[in-house]
Design a protein around this motif. Structure first.
Motif, PDB file in Angstrom:
ATOM      1  N   ASP A 146     -35.228  21.419  -3.788  1.00 55.20           N
ATOM      2  CA  ASP A 146     -35.975  21.941  -2.646  1.00 55.20           C
ATOM      3  C   ASP A 146     -37.423  22.234  -3.040  1.00 55.20           C
ATOM      4  OD1 ASP A 146     -36.330  22.887  -0.039  1.00 55.20           O
ATOM      5  OD2 ASP A 146     -35.776  24.932  -0.603  1.00 55.20           O
ATOM      6  N   GLY A 147     -37.970  21.448  -3.974  1.00 51.29           N
ATOM      7  CA  GLY A 147     -39.331  21.658  -4.436  1.00 51.29           C
ATOM      8  C   GLY A 147     -39.371  21.713  -5.952  1.00 51.29           C
ATOM      9  N   TYR A 148     -40.545  21.945  -6.491  1.00 52.94           N
ATOM     10  CA  TYR A 148     -40.691  22.001  -7.949  1.00 52.94           C
ATOM     11  C   TYR A 148     -41.849  22.890  -8.330  1.00 52.94           C
ATOM     12  CZ  TYR A 148     -44.710  18.900  -7.553  1.00 52.94           C
ATOM     13  OH  TYR A 148     -45.935  18.387  -7.226  1.00 52.94           O
ATOM     14  N   PHE A 149     -41.911  23.218  -9.615  1.00 51.66           N
ATOM     15  CA  PHE A 149     -42.991  24.015 -10.189  1.00 51.66           C
ATOM     16  C   PHE A 149     -43.262  23.440 -11.565  1.00 51.66           C
ATOM     17  CE2 PHE A 149     -44.513  27.630 -12.701  1.00 51.66           C
ATOM     18  CZ  PHE A 149     -45.520  28.119 -11.888  1.00 51.66           C
ATOM     19  N   ASP A 150     -44.490  22.982 -11.795  1.00 49.09           N
ATOM     20  CA  ASP A 150     -44.807  22.390 -13.093  1.00 49.09           C
ATOM     21  C   ASP A 150     -45.980  23.102 -13.754  1.00 49.09           C
ATOM     22  OD1 ASP A 150     -47.135  21.410 -11.890  1.00 49.09           O
ATOM     23  OD2 ASP A 150     -46.527  19.314 -12.005  1.00 49.09           O
ATOM     24  N   VAL A 151     -46.386  22.604 -14.930  1.00 51.06           N
ATOM     25  CA  VAL A 151     -47.429  23.249 -15.715  1.00 51.06           C
ATOM     26  C   VAL A 151     -48.753  23.321 -14.953  1.00 51.06           C
ATOM     27  CG1 VAL A 151     -48.261  21.187 -16.936  1.00 51.06           C
ATOM     28  CG2 VAL A 151     -48.385  23.423 -18.055  1.00 51.06           C
ATOM     29  N   HIS A 152     -49.047  22.342 -14.135  1.00 57.56           N
ATOM     30  CA  HIS A 152     -50.317  22.342 -13.406  1.00 57.56           C
ATOM     31  C   HIS A 152     -50.326  23.419 -12.318  1.00 57.56           C
ATOM     32  CE1 HIS A 152     -51.191  18.801 -15.690  1.00 57.56           C
ATOM     33  NE2 HIS A 152     -50.038  18.289 -15.299  1.00 57.56           N
ATOM     34  N   MET A 153     -49.187  23.630 -11.675  1.00 60.75           N
ATOM     35  CA  MET A 153     -49.071  24.715 -10.706  1.00 60.75           C
ATOM     36  C   MET A 153     -49.152  26.065 -11.414  1.00 60.75           C
ATOM     37  SD  MET A 153     -45.973  23.165  -8.489  1.00 60.75           S
ATOM     38  CE  MET A 153     -46.247  22.052  -7.126  1.00 60.75           C
ATOM     39  N   TYR A 154     -48.552  26.138 -12.605  1.00 58.81           N
ATOM     40  CA  TYR A 154     -48.588  27.364 -13.409  1.00 58.81           C
ATOM     41  C   TYR A 154     -50.030  27.703 -13.787  1.00 58.81           C
ATOM     42  CZ  TYR A 154     -47.045  30.603 -17.139  1.00 58.81           C
ATOM     43  OH  TYR A 154     -46.824  31.693 -17.936  1.00 58.81           O
ATOM     44  N   ILE A 155     -50.768  26.709 -14.245  1.00 59.32           N
ATOM     45  CA  ILE A 155     -52.169  26.927 -14.623  1.00 59.32           C
ATOM     46  C   ILE A 155     -52.965  27.434 -13.422  1.00 59.32           C
ATOM     47  CG2 ILE A 155     -54.304  25.767 -15.314  1.00 59.32           C
ATOM     48  CD1 ILE A 155     -52.454  23.915 -17.060  1.00 59.32           C
ATOM     49  N   ASP A 156     -52.796  26.805 -12.278  1.00 56.88           N
ATOM     50  CA  ASP A 156     -53.522  27.221 -11.078  1.00 56.88           C
ATOM     51  C   ASP A 156     -53.179  28.657 -10.698  1.00 56.88           C
ATOM     52  OD1 ASP A 156     -55.230  26.624  -8.722  1.00 56.88           O
ATOM     53  OD2 ASP A 156     -53.326  26.894  -7.643  1.00 56.88           O
ATOM     54  N   MET A 157     -51.887  28.992 -10.743  1.00 57.49           N
ATOM     55  CA  MET A 157     -51.430  30.339 -10.430  1.00 57.49           C
ATOM     56  C   MET A 157     -52.062  31.352 -11.395  1.00 57.49           C
ATOM     57  SD  MET A 157     -47.451  31.562 -10.125  1.00 57.49           S
ATOM     58  CE  MET A 157     -47.105  31.586 -11.872  1.00 57.49           C
ATOM     59  N   CYS A 158     -52.094  30.999 -12.688  1.00 59.28           N
ATOM     60  CA  CYS A 158     -52.673  31.881 -13.702  1.00 59.28           C
ATOM     61  C   CYS A 158     -54.175  32.063 -13.482  1.00 59.28           C
ATOM     62  CB  CYS A 158     -52.414  31.324 -15.102  1.00 59.28           C
ATOM     63  SG  CYS A 158     -50.683  31.381 -15.606  1.00 59.28           S
ATOM     64  N   LYS A 159     -54.878  30.979 -13.195  1.00 61.93           N
ATOM     65  CA  LYS A 159     -56.324  31.076 -12.972  1.00 61.93           C
ATOM     66  C   LYS A 159     -56.636  32.015 -11.815  1.00 61.93           C
ATOM     67  CE  LYS A 159     -58.066  26.816 -14.957  1.00 61.93           C
ATOM     68  NZ  LYS A 159     -58.900  25.630 -14.761  1.00 61.93           N
ATOM     69  N   ARG A 160     -55.909  31.861 -10.708  1.00 62.97           N
ATOM     70  CA  ARG A 160     -56.141  32.722  -9.546  1.00 62.97           C
ATOM     71  C   ARG A 160     -55.869  34.183  -9.890  1.00 62.97           C
ATOM     72  NH1 ARG A 160     -52.397  31.325  -5.910  1.00 62.97           N
ATOM     73  NH2 ARG A 160     -51.619  29.492  -7.002  1.00 62.97           N
ATOM     74  N   HIS A 161     -54.768  34.440 -10.606  1.00 68.98           N
ATOM     75  CA  HIS A 161     -54.426  35.814 -10.974  1.00 68.98           C
ATOM     76  C   HIS A 161     -55.473  36.404 -11.917  1.00 68.98           C
ATOM     77  CE1 HIS A 161     -52.175  39.361 -12.142  1.00 68.98           C
ATOM     78  NE2 HIS A 161     -52.377  39.007 -13.403  1.00 68.98           N
ATOM     79  N   TYR A 162     -55.814  35.682 -12.964  1.00 69.27           N
ATOM     80  CA  TYR A 162     -56.757  36.223 -13.950  1.00 69.27           C
ATOM     81  C   TYR A 162     -58.140  36.458 -13.352  1.00 69.27           C
ATOM     82  CZ  TYR A 162     -53.241  35.604 -17.554  1.00 69.27           C
ATOM     83  OH  TYR A 162     -52.107  35.692 -18.298  1.00 69.27           O
ATOM     84  N   GLU A 163     -58.525  35.633 -12.410  1.00 68.39           N
ATOM     85  CA  GLU A 163     -59.790  35.864 -11.708  1.00 68.39           C
ATOM     86  C   GLU A 163     -59.704  37.157 -10.899  1.00 68.39           C
ATOM     87  OE1 GLU A 163     -63.685  35.310 -10.926  1.00 68.39           O
ATOM     88  OE2 GLU A 163     -62.504  34.015 -12.262  1.00 68.39           O
ATOM     89  N   SER A 164     -58.564  37.370 -10.227  1.00 69.11           N
ATOM     90  CA  SER A 164     -58.419  38.541  -9.355  1.00 69.11           C
ATOM     91  C   SER A 164     -58.342  39.864 -10.120  1.00 69.11           C
ATOM     92  CB  SER A 164     -57.192  38.389  -8.454  1.00 69.11           C
ATOM     93  OG  SER A 164     -56.002  38.572  -9.181  1.00 69.11           O
ATOM     94  N   VAL A 165     -57.897  39.837 -11.387  1.00 70.19           N
ATOM     95  CA  VAL A 165     -57.778  41.079 -12.160  1.00 70.19           C
ATOM     96  C   VAL A 165     -58.944  41.290 -13.119  1.00 70.19           C
ATOM     97  CG1 VAL A 165     -55.264  41.177 -11.963  1.00 70.19           C
ATOM     98  CG2 VAL A 165     -56.310  40.063 -13.973  1.00 70.19           C
ATOM     99  N   GLY A 166     -59.955  40.416 -13.044  1.00 72.51           N
ATOM    100  CA  GLY A 166     -61.162  40.617 -13.837  1.00 72.51           C
ATOM    101  C   GLY A 166     -61.170  39.984 -15.219  1.00 72.51           C
ATOM    102  N   LEU A 167     -60.132  39.256 -15.591  1.00 69.82           N
ATOM    103  CA  LEU A 167     -60.121  38.581 -16.891  1.00 69.82           C
ATOM    104  C   LEU A 167     -60.861  37.241 -16.829  1.00 69.82           C
ATOM    105  CD1 LEU A 167     -56.457  39.296 -18.029  1.00 69.82           C
ATOM    106  CD2 LEU A 167     -58.550  40.363 -18.881  1.00 69.82           C
ATOM    107  N   GLY A 168     -61.024  36.707 -15.627  1.00 68.53           N
ATOM    108  CA  GLY A 168     -61.705  35.435 -15.428  1.00 68.53           C
ATOM    109  C   GLY A 168     -60.738  34.267 -15.457  1.00 68.53           C
ATOM    110  N   ALA A 169     -60.963  33.321 -14.558  1.00 70.64           N
ATOM    111  CA  ALA A 169     -60.086  32.148 -14.441  1.00 70.64           C
ATOM    112  C   ALA A 169     -60.020  31.348 -15.732  1.00 70.64           C
ATOM    113  CB  ALA A 169     -60.550  31.266 -13.286  1.00 70.64           C
ATOM    114  N   ALA A 170     -61.116  31.318 -16.490  1.00 73.24           N
ATOM    115  CA  ALA A 170     -61.160  30.518 -17.719  1.00 73.24           C
ATOM    116  C   ALA A 170     -60.297  31.097 -18.833  1.00 73.24           C
ATOM    117  CB  ALA A 170     -62.605  30.377 -18.195  1.00 73.24           C
ATOM    118  N   TYR A 171     -59.806  32.326 -18.699  1.00 73.64           N
ATOM    119  CA  TYR A 171     -58.984  32.954 -19.738  1.00 73.64           C
ATOM    120  C   TYR A 171     -57.822  32.040 -20.137  1.00 73.64           C
ATOM    121  CZ  TYR A 171     -55.645  36.007 -22.033  1.00 73.64           C
ATOM    122  OH  TYR A 171     -54.748  36.533 -22.940  1.00 73.64           O
TER     123      TYR A 171
END
Length: 177
Positions: A146-171
């Motif tokens: 019923d769908g999938y989750f791969d490393v590229h989705m994980y990276i995108d999710m991490c970038k959005r989170h780290y940007e929102s908490v002040g660590l920066g997307a590039a972390y």
């Protein structure tokens, strides 16, 4: 003052000068990876978060610490590749199995095994080190894809989170190998 050598016979051995082969990337060294600092944990579901430790975009692999501070759930899924898990703290398992993992326990997930990851209530948060190869295939209640989750989705999710908490997307890019 320097430490006095005891049984550490290797103290006098000279380190290798040629540490890295040509084009090799440096190791990833991180202190206190099971930290309580929640900024490093990316929400994976409503009740479970993931702290990435190492990511290989080209191989679709990652290592992380999965954490739940109370009862938690990760969607039903299976992995087309193997997964390794080591329990740091807390209590977790799969609805489909009768074992319950606690601190010090190791789990090997065979390719193609479907399961529903749950975290039990425990005095310590569930923290599990996972080595994941390939995508997670989300499953519906009947166990059908019923769908999938791969490393590229994980990276995108991490970038959005780290940007929102002040660590920066590039972390997250510091963990790419």
């Amino acid at each position: 003052m320097a430490e006095v050598a005891g049984t550490e016979f290797w103290r006098g051995i000279k380190p290798i000068e040629k540490v890295f082969q040509p084009n090799a990337l440096p190791e990833v060294y991180m202190e206190n990876v099971a930290t309580e600092d929640e900024r490093y944990y990316v929400p994976f579901s409503e009740t479970v978060s993931s702290r990435p430790l190492w990511i290989s975009p080209s191989q679709n692999k990652w290592c992380d610490i999965l954490m739940a501070k109370g009862a938690g759930l990760v969607n039903r899924h299976y992995h087309p590749h193997q997964v390794f898990a080591y329990t740091i703290s807390g209590k977790w398992g799969y609805l489909e199995h009768d074992w319950i993992a606690t601190a010090g326990d190791f789990v090997y997930e065979t390719p193609g095994e479907g399961h529903t990851l749950i975290a039990y209530e425990h005095e310590d948060p569930m923290k599990v080190f996972f080595q994941v190869e390939g995508p997670l295939i989300w499953l519906d209640e009947e166990g059908e894809a019923d769908g999938y989750f791969d490393v590229h989705m994980y990276i995108d999710m991490c970038k959005r989170h780290y940007e929102s908490v002040g660590l920066g997307a590039a972390y997250i890019e510091n963990l790419f190998r």
